[in-house]
Design an enzyme around this catalytic site. Structure first.
Site, short mmCIF file in Angstrom:
data_model
loop_
_atom_site.label_atom_id
_atom_site.label_comp_id
_atom_site.label_asym_id
_atom_site.label_seq_id
_atom_site.Cartn_x
_atom_site.Cartn_y
_atom_site.Cartn_z
CD GLN B 60 -1.37 0.34 3.67
OE1 GLN B 60 -2.10 1.31 3.76
NE2 GLN B 60 -1.44 -0.67 4.54
CB CYS B 479 17.89 24.50 46.47
SG CYS B 479 19.54 25.06 46.91
CD GLU B 562 18.07 20.68 48.80
OE1 GLU B 562 18.95 20.38 49.62
OE2 GLU B 562 18.23 21.59 47.97
#
Lengths: 572, 572
Positions: B60, B479, B562
């Site tokens: 196709q 932070c 952290e």
């Protein structure tokens, strides 16, 4: 019943891309690691469109091939016809998306059908890259002897490139060695090269790459079979380009891993994709070998229980040069001969004329002579605003890739200075012409970035998002240095200009002040510092011949974008 | 003969990824736009590993299907066996890479074989996502009526999700509508939802998504057939999740393009890949619909002469939330209820306890009480150096995505401040302890980033390279704010501490000065300014419920990183 709505944003149309196409004629590997599965993943990873013609279906996994069914010749015929009509023959010759046909496992049926198309494919300039899949990594024989003979005689001789591994290369030489002379043992890289040349003469393909994966060398260039030795081993792939009588050795680290299922298919597909994108053959091979290595070292957890597949989702290298190791020699020679890297760039044969056009641009000359209609200058200022915001963003991108915190700091300082420049622009426009960016954006069409500005910003962002610190700084360099030189050029002309030309006295003052900005101490200083930092950067960051070529091309490209920026203003 | 050597760098092993896998059982589309070709390209684009079981080969192209050959049942059996043994049944149940089987064009043979595996697949928790390919975009009938009945009765009822387009959904309802009642006309979104619920009851699949691509709505939620009208039309895809009795509407822009060849296969594959990655169903659908749209608007030049394919190389959205339009309502409610976005974040149920652990961390307590052995603090300082360099780089990445030049400037200022912090660290180490980063890096192992530092930096860089300004600033926020709060916490304890604990007088002074840094005016000010800028950012950048969820998750993730950073120092 609970009900909820997810409203999707309109998808962004940018960046729009053009996809060249590669047709892979090969078997299907159900396990996804090799065959057309690996081909499609690889071709897509390089931003190229993949079509298929499946020559056979296999039931296999990483432990081996269990069985296979060949595709009928009639279906192969219809598949090739459907693919080629829609992606090649329907187009004018230079505009067809299909650039390369890559073949893997070929059945006799597929070989016959492909041979039929050769005159037309040649006519369209489609390149055939043939990976002679004779023995898979897992050891099964996939090929068909009758077909192989036909393949060698009528297909390989028409191939742009053939990519056997070493055992395949030996088998091919035996198959074509009509004089029955013994194949000499390989004891050195030169022997290997000679072997490749001999095989090319037999196969009559244009180019031949023999992969050395089964054949590692020590660092003293001696072939070894002691794969478990603790010393570093290297793999050498050897390319022979018959037209130029040129041998290229691709040396890479030997990776101690058996997870290399499909590495052959992947390499040939990667080369095909990069040839479709327009890369020279040696560079297409280098970036493809690097891609295989990335795929081999980037899986956290092996897949399957046999020879596992590569990670085809690994991002390819940003450029060929960046995939190659640095050589101090090249850059030292350049610096010795040119005095500085900046001087090397602006005097490079590719750049020199463009640089001169840029730094003595008619826009600056007209401005210096008061012969620039003021609305053209206003348009420039409006466009420059967008440019500078983008320029600051790309300086931030450079900062994010800077190897040391001192360099990150330097980038922050540069951004601060650019922001001051933006503020000066804004004030100039606001005080003198009552133009306010935020306020007027919607109804003053000139405040929207024009084609030259968009093209320039897009290029810088592309480099900024993909390249390393050195690359980004090179792309940012023509703006800094060019404005300093052009400012000086303009100021020199200005000295002898007395009349008001086409502007008012006030407008003349604006021109004067604009020229003064770029001749000021702080800008001249930035120009000098920029040259120094380029110099030390090019010495500390690994570069090689190819990488320097890439940097030259980037500097040149941006120089052309600078010219186009002023051209657009002048041609208003 | 010319000879040249290309020496390749060792490929970088980072980032290493783990690839979940999807098996696509579907037909091959030789033109590459649909079928397993589209599936593999899509699955790979989302970073997932694709396997195949090809049910039929088609010849196709974009203009239509020319012919096809079905795969024999025996081969399908062997393919499924090879794939499933190696990627599923060989593994312990929770560790198998294969998560999803996606089906496209199914032959009767494939259906029978799949049904055979259902009990084992259920046992392994593999999800079946079934795209009922009955009518291709180009109009050809690819399915097989016998097979379809079997499929509905024995396969669809076991599916995790079925994804018909509207004509397919209608056909399926007719097929299963045993009572022969007339299918009601759809005049509203509610009618559409009711239709989807009715069909789910008939098919008995767990979840059902009916795609509205053939069935656009006006903005007043009225279905329309006037596709050429100048007004904006929207597409609504409707998901019904039967277990929760929940309807979700996915509203997206109607794109006036006929280049949608393979969009159905692509959508089902994208959903499958995202389910394999662990996304909830509604989110997997949202990001997949967005991907289709990106693919449809990002080709500069159409491919082929019929309904062209999408651009499967378009990068997916960075997150589900970022693909959805913003809603002012959601964020206003949050800000009204919480006072500020910062307060909302630190008091969020997901975050609150983690935040408290972080800002009252035993590391800070011990330091404040002089009970922290000094070598642990030294290790912290050494590690923090790397962290801060990385932090500055990610602030630069934020700058590169900042929408205004004022924000770029603010980023440059922040980088300047971080660099001063780095300098203070360096001087502290150099003067007091004769430690020099550059000099000692090679022989002081603590100067190399440890596991906690590497994990944190990798996370920040990933966000920095992929997310937008708001996302990056959120990841950087814990932070800044955490150190201000933890500094205050430590200083409060410190007030009542008189003894030297486990440290010398000089070391005690270092602790004092460290605490003072984070209680200083400039840091407190940065904390306050940071909260304000977060507040204005979240109001000016488009957010929605999902995006807010993502921001919460990011803030939480970084809070945990952290904690791990200080844990590592403490547990030395």
């Amino acid at each position: 019943m609970i009900s909820k709505v997810f409203k999707l944003k309109n998808a962004e149309a940018k960046p729009q891309v053009e996809l060249p196409a590669v047709l892979t004629v090969a078997g299907s590997d159900s396990s996804g690691g090799a065959g057309i599965e690996a081909d499609l993943k690889t071709i897509s990873a390089f931003g190229v469109y993949g079509l298929t013609c499946i020559t056979a279906l296999t039931a296999q996994n990483t432990t081996g091939v269990r069985t296979f069914d060949k595709t009928s010749q009639q279906l192969i015929h219809q598949i090739l016809e459907a693919d080629l009509e829609d992606m090649l023959f329907g187009y004018p010759k230079t505009e067809a998306p299909l650039k390369v046909i890559k073949t893997g496992m070929l059945t006799k049926e597929a070989i016959i059908e492909l041979i039929d198309y050769i005159p037309k494919l040649k006519d369209y300039g489609v390149k055939i890259i043939l990976d002679p899949v004779m023995i898979s990594t897992s050891g099964s024989k996939l090929s068909d002897d009758d077909g192989m003979k036909l393949c060698v005689e009528d297909l390989m001789s028409e191939a742009y490139l053939i990519t056997p591994n070493f055992p395949e290369a030996e088998a091919l030489l035996k198959l074509t060695n009509t004089s029955n002379t013994k194949i000499p043992e390989i004891k050195s890289l030169d022997d290997f090269a000679q072997f490749v040349v001999t095989l090319q003469k037999s196969l009559k393909c244009k180019n031949l790459l023999v992969k050395g994966g089964h054949f590692p060398f020590t660092n003293d260039n001696i072939p070894t079979t002691d794969l478990n030795s603790s010393s570093d081993l290297k793999i050498v792939d050897v390319l022979y380009e018959s037209e130029d009588d040129k041998i290229t050795f691709f040396e890479s680290q030997y990776i101690r891993s058996t997870d290399n299922h499909g590495s052959g298919c992947t390499l040939a597909s990667a080369i095909s994709a990069n040839i479709a994108k327009g890369l020279p053959l040696d560079e297409a091979i280098a970036i493809s070998v690097d891609y295989i290595h990335r795929g081999m070292v980037s899986l956290k957890k092996k897949l399957g229980f046999g020879n596992g597949p590569l990670n085809h989702t690994a991002a390819p290298a940003i450029s060929v040069g960046s995939a190659l190791i640095g050589s101090d020699h090249e850059i030292q020679t350049i610096l010795k001969e040119s005095g500085s890297f900046y001087e090397y760039l602006i005097n490079h044969p590719k750049i020199k004329d463009n640089w001169q056009t840029y730094v003595t641009h008619p826009f600056v000359k007209a401005l210096a002579e008061n012969n620039l209609p003021f609305h053209k200058f206003l348009y420039f200022l409006k466009q420059d605003y967008h440019y500078l915001v983008n320029y600051a963003q790309v300086q931030a991108l450079a900062g994010s890739t800077a190897p040391t915190y001192q360099q990150i700091h330097a980038q922050a300082t540069i951004i601060g200075e650019i922001v001051e420049e933006i503020e000066r622009h804004k004030q100039k426009l606001s005080k003198s012409y009552n133009i306010d960016y935020e306020r007027d954006m919607d109804f003053d069409i000139d405040l929207k970035p024009g084609p030259a500005c968009v093209a320039y910003c897009d290029y810088l962002l592309k480099v900024g998002r993909n390249d390393n610190f050195l690359g980004i700084k090179i792309a940012l360099a023509p703006c800094l240095h060019g404005y300093a030189v052009a400012g000086e050029f303009g100021a020199k002309i200005r000295k002898n200009v007395t009349g008001l030309g086409v502007v008012t006295e006030e407008q003349s003052k604006v021109y004067e002040s604009w020229l003064n900005d770029y001749c000021s101490d702080w800008f001249t200083n930035a120009h000098i510092e920029g040259k120094k930092s380029l110099q030390s950067l090019v010495q500390t960051m690994e570069v090689n011949e190819k990488r320097i070529e890439e940097l030259v091309d980037m500097f040149n490209e941006v120089t052309l974008l600078e010219i186009a920026f002023w051209d657009e203003c002048l041609n208003l």
